[in-house]
Scaffold this motif. Structure first.
Motif, PDB file in Angstrom:
ATOM      1  N   VAL A 224       0.832  -1.206   0.000  1.00  0.00           N
ATOM      2  CA  VAL A 224       0.000   0.000   0.000  1.00  0.00           C
ATOM      3  C   VAL A 224       0.867   1.256   0.000  1.00  0.00           C
ATOM      4  O   VAL A 224       2.059   1.209   0.289  1.00  0.00           O
ATOM      5  CB  VAL A 224      -0.923   0.038   1.254  1.00  0.00           C
ATOM      6  N   ARG A 225       0.234   2.368  -0.301  1.00  0.00           N
ATOM      7  CA  ARG A 225       0.936   3.658  -0.242  1.00  0.00           C
ATOM      8  C   ARG A 225       0.871   4.214   1.172  1.00  0.00           C
ATOM      9  O   ARG A 225      -0.115   4.027   1.888  1.00  0.00           O
ATOM     10  CB  ARG A 225       0.293   4.646  -1.209  1.00  0.00           C
ATOM     11  N   ALA A 226       1.932   4.931   1.559  1.00  0.00           N
ATOM     12  CA  ALA A 226       1.975   5.565   2.878  1.00  0.00           C
ATOM     13  C   ALA A 226       0.868   6.610   2.979  1.00  0.00           C
ATOM     14  O   ALA A 226       0.383   7.117   1.960  1.00  0.00           O
ATOM     15  CB  ALA A 226       3.337   6.204   3.092  1.00  0.00           C
ATOM     16  N   GLU A 227       0.472   6.919   4.209  1.00  0.00           N
ATOM     17  CA  GLU A 227      -0.640   7.838   4.442  1.00  0.00           C
ATOM     18  C   GLU A 227      -0.159   9.187   4.966  1.00  0.00           C
ATOM     19  O   GLU A 227      -0.811  10.192   4.793  1.00  0.00           O
ATOM     20  CB  GLU A 227      -1.527   7.213   5.526  1.00  0.00           C
ATOM     21  N   ARG A 228       0.986   9.187   5.643  1.00  0.00           N
ATOM     22  CA  ARG A 228       1.378  10.360   6.415  1.00  0.00           C
ATOM     23  C   ARG A 228       2.407  11.260   5.733  1.00  0.00           C
ATOM     24  O   ARG A 228       2.826  12.255   6.318  1.00  0.00           O
ATOM     25  CB  ARG A 228       1.893   9.920   7.785  1.00  0.00           C
ATOM     26  N   GLY A 229       2.813  10.891   4.526  1.00  0.00           N
ATOM     27  CA  GLY A 229       3.740  11.745   3.776  1.00  0.00           C
ATOM     28  C   GLY A 229       4.958  12.127   4.601  1.00  0.00           C
ATOM     29  O   GLY A 229       5.517  11.298   5.325  1.00  0.00           O
ATOM     30  N   ASP A 230       5.354  13.387   4.497  1.00  0.00           N
ATOM     31  CA  ASP A 230       6.548  13.859   5.188  1.00  0.00           C
ATOM     32  C   ASP A 230       6.382  13.859   6.706  1.00  0.00           C
ATOM     33  O   ASP A 230       7.363  13.956   7.439  1.00  0.00           O
ATOM     34  CB  ASP A 230       6.901  15.282   4.729  1.00  0.00           C
ATOM     35  N   ASP A 231       5.142  13.773   7.189  1.00  0.00           N
ATOM     36  CA  ASP A 231       4.927  13.761   8.639  1.00  0.00           C
ATOM     37  C   ASP A 231       5.285  12.422   9.280  1.00  0.00           C
ATOM     38  O   ASP A 231       5.448  12.348  10.496  1.00  0.00           O
ATOM     39  CB  ASP A 231       3.452  14.065   8.970  1.00  0.00           C
ATOM     40  N   ALA A 232       5.377  11.366   8.470  1.00  0.00           N
ATOM     41  CA  ALA A 232       5.621  10.033   9.039  1.00  0.00           C
ATOM     42  C   ALA A 232       6.889  10.022   9.891  1.00  0.00           C
ATOM     43  O   ALA A 232       6.900   9.488  11.005  1.00  0.00           O
ATOM     44  CB  ALA A 232       5.694   8.986   7.938  1.00  0.00           C
ATOM     45  N   GLY A 233       7.963  10.626   9.363  1.00  0.00           N
ATOM     46  CA  GLY A 233       9.229  10.647  10.097  1.00  0.00           C
ATOM     47  C   GLY A 233       9.129  11.451  11.389  1.00  0.00           C
ATOM     48  O   GLY A 233       9.692  11.068  12.417  1.00  0.00           O
ATOM     49  N   LEU A 234       8.391  12.556  11.334  1.00  0.00           N
ATOM     50  CA  LEU A 234       8.227  13.400  12.533  1.00  0.00           C
ATOM     51  C   LEU A 234       7.441  12.647  13.604  1.00  0.00           C
ATOM     52  O   LEU A 234       7.804  12.642  14.782  1.00  0.00           O
ATOM     53  CB  LEU A 234       7.486  14.695  12.183  1.00  0.00           C
ATOM     54  N   LEU A 235       6.351  12.006  13.167  1.00  0.00           N
ATOM     55  CA  LEU A 235       5.517  11.246  14.106  1.00  0.00           C
ATOM     56  C   LEU A 235       6.318  10.088  14.706  1.00  0.00           C
ATOM     57  O   LEU A 235       6.257   9.842  15.916  1.00  0.00           O
ATOM     58  CB  LEU A 235       4.281  10.692  13.387  1.00  0.00           C
ATOM     59  N   GLY A 236       7.082   9.405  13.854  1.00  0.00           N
ATOM     60  CA  GLY A 236       7.873   8.270  14.330  1.00  0.00           C
ATOM     61  C   GLY A 236       8.933   8.715  15.335  1.00  0.00           C
ATOM     62  O   GLY A 236       9.134   8.060  16.362  1.00  0.00           O
ATOM     63  N   ALA A 237       9.598   9.838  15.043  1.00  0.00           N
ATOM     64  CA  ALA A 237      10.610  10.344  15.967  1.00  0.00           C
ATOM     65  C   ALA A 237       9.964  10.705  17.301  1.00  0.00           C
ATOM     66  O   ALA A 237      10.516  10.417  18.375  1.00  0.00           O
ATOM     67  CB  ALA A 237      11.315  11.560  15.367  1.00  0.00           C
ATOM     68  N   ALA A 238       8.764  11.298  17.247  1.00  0.00           N
ATOM     69  CA  ALA A 238       8.053  11.647  18.485  1.00  0.00           C
ATOM     70  C   ALA A 238       7.710  10.390  19.269  1.00  0.00           C
ATOM     71  O   ALA A 238       7.934  10.311  20.486  1.00  0.00           O
ATOM     72  CB  ALA A 238       6.780  12.417  18.151  1.00  0.00           C
ATOM     73  N   ARG A 239       7.216   9.376  18.561  1.00  0.00           N
ATOM     74  CA  ARG A 239       6.834   8.132  19.229  1.00  0.00           C
ATOM     75  C   ARG A 239       8.054   7.486  19.902  1.00  0.00           C
ATOM     76  O   ARG A 239       7.998   7.020  21.039  1.00  0.00           O
ATOM     77  CB  ARG A 239       6.197   7.181  18.215  1.00  0.00           C
ATOM     78  N   LEU A 240       9.173   7.461  19.175  1.00  0.00           N
ATOM     79  CA  LEU A 240      10.390   6.864  19.732  1.00  0.00           C
ATOM     80  C   LEU A 240      10.869   7.641  20.948  1.00  0.00           C
ATOM     81  O   LEU A 240      11.372   7.055  21.921  1.00  0.00           O
ATOM     82  CB  LEU A 240      11.484   6.815  18.657  1.00  0.00           C
ATOM     83  N   ALA A 241      10.681   8.955  20.919  1.00  0.00           N
ATOM     84  CA  ALA A 241      11.064   9.774  22.077  1.00  0.00           C
ATOM     85  C   ALA A 241      10.160   9.470  23.275  1.00  0.00           C
ATOM     86  O   ALA A 241      10.655   9.314  24.398  1.00  0.00           O
ATOM     87  CB  ALA A 241      10.998  11.255  21.708  1.00  0.00           C
ATOM     88  N   PHE A 242       8.844   9.354  23.025  1.00  0.00           N
ATOM     89  CA  PHE A 242       7.940   8.994  24.126  1.00  0.00           C
ATOM     90  C   PHE A 242       8.363   7.651  24.735  1.00  0.00           C
ATOM     91  O   PHE A 242       8.432   7.487  25.942  1.00  0.00           O
ATOM     92  CB  PHE A 242       6.486   8.861  23.629  1.00  0.00           C
ATOM     93  N   ASP A 243       8.645   6.690  23.844  1.00  0.00           N
ATOM     94  CA  ASP A 243       8.992   5.348  24.311  1.00  0.00           C
ATOM     95  C   ASP A 243      10.306   5.336  25.102  1.00  0.00           C
ATOM     96  O   ASP A 243      10.507   4.493  25.959  1.00  0.00           O
ATOM     97  CB  ASP A 243       9.124   4.374  23.116  1.00  0.00           C
ATOM     98  N   SER A 244      11.188   6.261  24.760  1.00  0.00           N
ATOM     99  CA  SER A 244      12.501   6.257  25.440  1.00  0.00           C
ATOM    100  C   SER A 244      12.380   6.917  26.822  1.00  0.00           C
ATOM    101  O   SER A 244      13.329   6.910  27.575  1.00  0.00           O
ATOM    102  CB  SER A 244      13.541   6.977  24.591  1.00  0.00           C
TER     103      SER A 244
END
Ligand SMILES: [Zn+2]
Length: 244
Positions: A224-244
């Motif tokens: 499938v095609r991604a949904e979040r465009g350029d925001d995907a990396g920002l969201l992922g970095a935020a999630r990884l920061a929360f998890d850390s």
């Protein structure tokens, strides 16, 4: 960061497209400037986490995310965990060899990597190479050839553009078939600007997957095609920061 990072030490190990960052202690530099804790992650890994958390792969546990941009990046999540490998360098899907014989040289030092057939730069190069065989192509008049201009020509039926996206789809599908056989993911997510050429390459990509991948994982996987465009990396970095 687009490159290999040491997430533990917060150091950029190697960023082929941003060489000034090689060896730089980026986390420490950010922390001292911002007076906030900082984490470091590879951009395609972060995009995979972003799509799994808030994007098209919500609720999936094992996914492969391929970012088709200037280069080709990759992020692999297995059973809800980002797969970094022993040294944090895992997921370099763009540097999987798909053509060992006539392989075009790659910035990584190898040749025939997926990146030299499926990135925006590759689309432009393959168009230039094939141009002499298509004297009627409208792309001859285009001064600043971009992957987007080639896509738009293809949508209008330009034979040269269609051939380039056909080749791109064949190489991409060949690489994905191997990943599907090796990892048996629930979903393959295609992001980055070149994924916008979906209408032109998807058919050829899917045909390779059907021909090359084992029937069981091929029937299971959704591509499938991604949904979040350029925001995907920002969201992922935020999630990884929360998890850390
Ligand atoms: Zn390479």
């Amino acid at each position: 960061v687009p490159g290999t990072v040491n997430t533990q030490e917060g150091v950029v190990v190697k960023a082929p497209n941003v060489p000034g960052l090689d060896g730089f202690r980026l986390s420490a530099a950010l922390e001292s400037e911002l007076k906030l804790p900082a984490i470091l992650e590879n951009d395609a890994n972060a995009a995979a986490v972003g799509e799994a958390w808030q994007g098209v792969a919500r609720g999936r546990h094992s996914i492969v995310c391929v970012t088709l941009g200037t280069g080709v990046g990759g992020g692999i999540i297995l059973e809800d965990r980002l797969w970094r490998g022993a040294d944090g360098s895992a997921g370099e899907i763009g540097h999987m060899a798909v053509d060992p014989f006539a392989g075009v040289p790659c910035t990584c030092g190898s040749r025939g990597c997926l990146e030299v057939y499926a990135s925006a730069r590759a689309i432009v190069r393959m168009t230039r190479e094939a141009e002499p065989r298509y004297p009627d192509s409208t792309l001859h008049q285009t001064d600043e050839l971009t992957a987007e201009a080639i896509y738009l020509a293809g949508m209008k039926g330009d034979e040269l553009a269609l051939e380039v996206f056909r080749r791109m789809g064949i190489y991409l599908g060949t690489g994905l078939a191997s990943l599907i056989n090796i990892l048996n993911p629930e979903m393959v997510v295609l992001g980055g600007g070149v994924a916008n050429g979906w209408e032109l390459f998807a058919k050829h990509m899917l045909q390779q997957v059907m021909e090359r991948a084992f029937p069981l994982p091929a029937a299971r996987v959704e591509i499938v095609r991604a949904e979040r465009g350029d925001d995907a990396g920002l969201l992922g970095a935020a999630r990884l920061a929360f998890d850390s």
